[in-house]
Design an enzyme around this catalytic site. Structure first.
Site, PDB file in Angstrom:
ATOM      1  N   LYS A  13      -4.583  53.191 -28.930  1.00 41.88           N
ATOM      2  CA  LYS A  13      -5.571  52.401 -28.318  1.00 41.88           C
ATOM      3  C   LYS A  13      -5.749  51.087 -28.822  1.00 41.88           C
ATOM      4  O   LYS A  13      -6.034  50.077 -27.958  1.00 41.88           O
ATOM      5  CB  LYS A  13      -6.989  53.320 -28.184  1.00 41.88           C
ATOM      6  CG  LYS A  13      -7.025  54.525 -27.689  1.00 41.88           C
ATOM      7  CD  LYS A  13      -8.385  55.236 -27.448  1.00 41.88           C
ATOM      8  CE  LYS A  13      -8.216  56.636 -26.772  1.00 41.88           C
ATOM      9  NZ  LYS A  13      -9.469  57.295 -26.660  1.00 41.88           N
ATOM     10  N   ASP A  73      -8.900  44.455 -39.782  1.00 45.70           N
ATOM     11  CA  ASP A  73      -9.730  45.458 -40.168  1.00 45.70           C
ATOM     12  C   ASP A  73     -11.061  45.328 -39.594  1.00 45.70           C
ATOM     13  O   ASP A  73     -11.574  44.365 -39.496  1.00 45.70           O
ATOM     14  CB  ASP A  73      -9.702  45.309 -41.809  1.00 45.70           C
ATOM     15  CG  ASP A  73     -10.393  46.671 -42.448  1.00 45.70           C
ATOM     16  OD1 ASP A  73     -10.096  47.744 -42.219  1.00 45.70           O
ATOM     17  OD2 ASP A  73     -11.096  46.392 -43.451  1.00 45.70           O
ATOM     18  N   ARG A 191     -13.339  42.652 -31.646  1.00 49.75           N
ATOM     19  CA  ARG A 191     -11.992  42.351 -31.938  1.00 49.75           C
ATOM     20  C   ARG A 191     -11.712  41.370 -30.741  1.00 49.75           C
ATOM     21  O   ARG A 191     -10.800  40.560 -30.957  1.00 49.75           O
ATOM     22  CB  ARG A 191     -11.241  43.759 -31.589  1.00 49.75           C
ATOM     23  CG  ARG A 191      -9.781  43.399 -31.694  1.00 49.75           C
ATOM     24  CD  ARG A 191      -9.122  45.013 -31.643  1.00 49.75           C
ATOM     25  NE  ARG A 191      -9.762  45.771 -32.978  1.00 49.75           N
ATOM     26  CZ  ARG A 191     -10.268  46.807 -32.970  1.00 49.75           C
ATOM     27  NH1 ARG A 191     -11.087  47.323 -31.857  1.00 49.75           N
ATOM     28  NH2 ARG A 191     -10.862  47.481 -33.953  1.00 49.75           N
TER      29      ARG A 191
END
Length: 209
Positions: A13, A73, A191
């Site tokens: 994903k 991360d 993100r």
């Protein structure tokens, strides 16, 4: 023409999410994950911050694949838990990594915390490691933050990790990240922000700049 970039992850994903966002500026980009590469020793993520862990993974991916390599991360930082689970988000409930256990533990830890104090943010750092035409290795990092709050029940079937518990601030409505469409989430996510920040560098590198 397609061009390849390596992503140091097995999370299908996450790979799909990164490919969607990066293709906004580089339509032919193909993101290859760890399962597409020959096995190598993956580094222990033992840095104190997201940038350190992202760079560890990107450096190892570049060394193993020879391709421009991305790694991220990310994690959930909860105000009432002094920023935890933070870099420990994926393994908050201990090994092996398990989203369901992590979410259950987080709910238990916040059970007595009133709604007004359940603020949180998702943070992400994306690292890119690549070599220029002269063989000189370069490193770039970019950060993104999505503010919101942790609710008291699991809602939604999309996304991954803590998405089912997190309601972002910057949206119409009161949906969790897991209740949003991929496009809606990409537009405001931590993100998405970090990838859009690093996308011009990725585009220049992949175009030979």
């Amino acid at each position: 023409m397609s061009v390849d970039i390596f992503l140091a992850s097995r999370n299908a994903k996450k790979i799909a999410e990164m490919q969607r966002i990066l293709r906004e500026t580089l339509p032919g980009l193909r993101v290859l994950g760890l399962d597409d590469a020959a096995p190598y020793d993956e580094p222990v993520e033992d840095e104190a911050d997201f940038a350190g862990n992202a760079l560890l993974k990107a450096r190892a991916g570049f060394a193993a694949s020879g391709l421009p390599s991305l790694a991220d991360d990310s994690g959930l930082c909860v105000d009432a838990l002094n920023g935890m689970p933070g870099v420990l988000s994926a393994r908050w409930s201990g090994p092996p990594k398990d989203d369901t256990r992590n979410n259950t533990l987080l709910l238990d830890q916040l059970a007595d915390v009133p709604d007004a104090r359940r603020g949180a943010e998702f943070r992400c750092c994306v690292a890119l490691v690549y070599a220029d035409a002269a063989g000189v290795v370069h490193e770039e990092v970019a950060d993104g933050i999505m503010r919101g709050r942790v609710i008291r029940e699991l809602r939604g079937t999309g996304g991954f990790g803590y998405d089912v518990l997190f309601v972002p601030d910057d949206q119409d409505g009161d949906r969790t990240s897991a209740e949003m469409t991929s496009a809606e989430k990409d537009a405001i996510s931590h993100r998405g922000m970090s990838l859009r920040a690093i996308a011009p560098v990725v585009t220049a590198v992949m175009n030979g700049g």
